[in-house]
Design an enzyme around this catalytic site. Structure first.
Site, PDB file in Angstrom:
ATOM      1  N   ASP A  98       0.848  -1.182   0.000  1.00  0.00           N
ATOM      2  CA  ASP A  98       0.000   0.000   0.000  1.00  0.00           C
ATOM      3  C   ASP A  98       0.887   1.237   0.000  1.00  0.00           C
ATOM      4  OD1 ASP A  98      -2.050  -1.748   0.171  1.00  0.00           O
ATOM      5  OD2 ASP A  98      -2.659  -1.241   2.213  1.00  0.00           O
ATOM      6  N   ASP A 141     -14.466  -5.212  -4.399  1.00  0.00           N
ATOM      7  CA  ASP A 141     -14.550  -5.197  -2.933  1.00  0.00           C
ATOM      8  C   ASP A 141     -15.966  -5.624  -2.560  1.00  0.00           C
ATOM      9  OD1 ASP A 141     -11.999  -4.216  -2.962  1.00  0.00           O
ATOM     10  OD2 ASP A 141     -12.549  -2.149  -2.480  1.00  0.00           O
TER      11      ASP A 141
END
Lengths: 208, 252
Positions: free
Chosen positions: B11, B130
């Protein structure tokens, strides 16, 4: 030595450029171009290819004189040429991705969708697969049988003359993943994305 | 035989890795290029960058990171986060990414997937889904990092992105993400059974057993994990050796 990566505005060739640059460092003069003059004067050619068979062939044809120049280089003058992925597939007479499309016709055969046995195998064939080396090959010098290479494709080259096949990979059937015929070399997998072992293959080509 | 892939995910925020690797040899714990190189040298099958930078002005930063990483890592590189336009994809691919992962933009307009896969080839278009469980065996698609409900059924959406040319699905369970309690195996199984493209499992890995579950029980073609690798609990090699010992084929 002058090596040219043919940039015919088809797909993403950054990784090919990066890995060849890494291997060629200080040894080979590398050009990335579609300039006919430069291609003619080079010692070796790399023909990458991403996207569909049709889009790659269309892109090659859209650059005036390019197909003839490549043919002179590889077929008439028999200088070393390496096709990668669709770059290899285009050696065929015909491809069936998107629409029936004429290929370069350098090695008799066709490019068809992998038979995934009615969904038993996922397509695209993405990831690391072992290659089974089928014959003595300059490209695979010092490469162990069953080495892992990175694949991403849904279509496969099926040559008429099986003796050109230098390696296969097991996915649904024995997929042709490399060919070698005199000065013509091709890999269905991506040596440029296949870690150190892939760089070794690139090195082998540059050392030919 | 095709091997199951292990994909570490980094990330990245404003050019720095948010969760760093705890490796002692690391000179700078927040440098994404350096960390990607460590993963790649350690046997990662692919590297994934997720750009969680909020603002658009900082897109140059991730592009610069991709450019540097691609010169040092010779395994596939996937970049996601904020990919909204054809130009975004072009910029990332030119910088050296091999695939882009598209999330919100795909939900907003599935034609974007069609357009992108036609232009660049399915091989480089990953759709990140997601999903959050809403009922037994029912999951809904969320966007904006899991903040926004869409009302779209995850299974239907997965089929739709496949039809529109996605080459892979990166499936994250919002319920499991960050819990370290394992993937949502039911979600994975449902999506892998209903699609014919490779699915990358994401969200919830806490142990090596979870990786096994994702592949063997969930049917995933690849497993993505962040924190178990970041904090040095396990190396990529540990994960591969463990899976291999359980007869899951990996690239060793």
């Amino acid at each position: 030595m002058n090596v040219t990566i043919v940039d015919y505005q088809s797909g993403n060739i950054s990784s090919v450029i990066n890995s060849f640059t890494e291997v060629a460092k200080g040894k080979v003069n590398l050009e990335v171009t579609s300039d006919i003059k430069k291609i003619k004067s080079s010692d070796k050619i790399v023909l990458p290819g991403q996207g569909s068979f049709k889009s790659c062939v269309d892109s090659l044809n859209s650059i005036v004189g390019l197909v003839d120049t490549l043919r002179d280089f590889a077929i008439t003058n028999k200088k070393p040429l390496l096709g990668i992925c669709v770059g290899l597939q285009m050696f065929a007479d015909i491809g069936y991705e998107e629409a029936e499309t004429k290929g370069l016709g350098w090695i008799p055969g066709n490019v068809s969708k992998i038979d995934n046995q009615k969904g038993k195998y996922k397509l695209p064939h993405i990831g690391w697969n072992e290659i089974e080396i089928q014959k003595e090959s300059k490209l695979f010098k010092d490469i162990k049988n069953k080495s892992h290479m990175y694949f991403v494709h849904s279509f496969e080259f099926i040559p008429e003359d099986k003796s050109v096949i230098s390696a296969t990979a097991d996915y649904s059937s024995k997929i042709v993943c490399a060919v070698e015929k005199d000065n013509l070399f091709g890999t269905q997998f991506h040596p440029e994305k296949s870690d150190k072992i892939g760089l070794k293959i690139i090195d082998n080509f540059l050392k030919l | 035989m095709l091997k199951n892939r292990i994909i570490p995910c980094l990330d990245v925020k404003n050019g720095r890795v948010v969760k760093g690797i705890n490796f002692v040899e690391l000179k700078d714990a927040g440098d994404p290029v350096e960390q990607a190189k460590i993963y790649s040298d350690g046997g990662a099958d692919e590297i994934c960058f997720l750009d969680i930078t909020a603002s658009n002005e900082n897109r140059e930063t991730i592009i610069d990171i991709v450019r540097k990483t691609a010169k040092e890592c010779f395994v596939p590189l996937t970049v996601g986060g904020g990919v909204r336009t054809i130009q975004n994809i072009t910029d990332l691919l030119l910088a050296g990414a091999d695939k882009v992962s598209i999330n919100t933009a795909a939900v907003k307009n599935v034609d974007f997937i069609k357009e992108a896969s036609k232009k660049f080839g399915s091989q480089c278009i990953v759709v990140a889904i997601d999903a959050k469980k809403i009922l037994d065996n029912k999951w809904e698609v969320f966007t904006h990092g899991g903040r926004n409900k869409t009302g779209i059924d995850a299974v239907e959406f997965a089929k739709k992105v496949e039809e529109n040319g996605a080459g892979e699905i990166l499936l994250t369970s919002m319920d499991k993400d960050g819990t370290k309690s394992g993937y949502d195996v039911d979600l994975l199984k449902t999506i892998t059974n209903n699609t014919n493209i490779p699915v990358i499992a994401s969200g919830g890995v806490g142990t090596l057993d979870h990786l096994y579950d994702g592949i063997v029980k969930g049917g995933a073609s690849a497993v993505l994990a962040a924190s178990i690798f970041h904090y040095g609990e396990y190396k990529i090699k540990d994960a591969k050796e463990y899976l291999n010992s359980k007869n899951v084929s990996v690239r060793l």
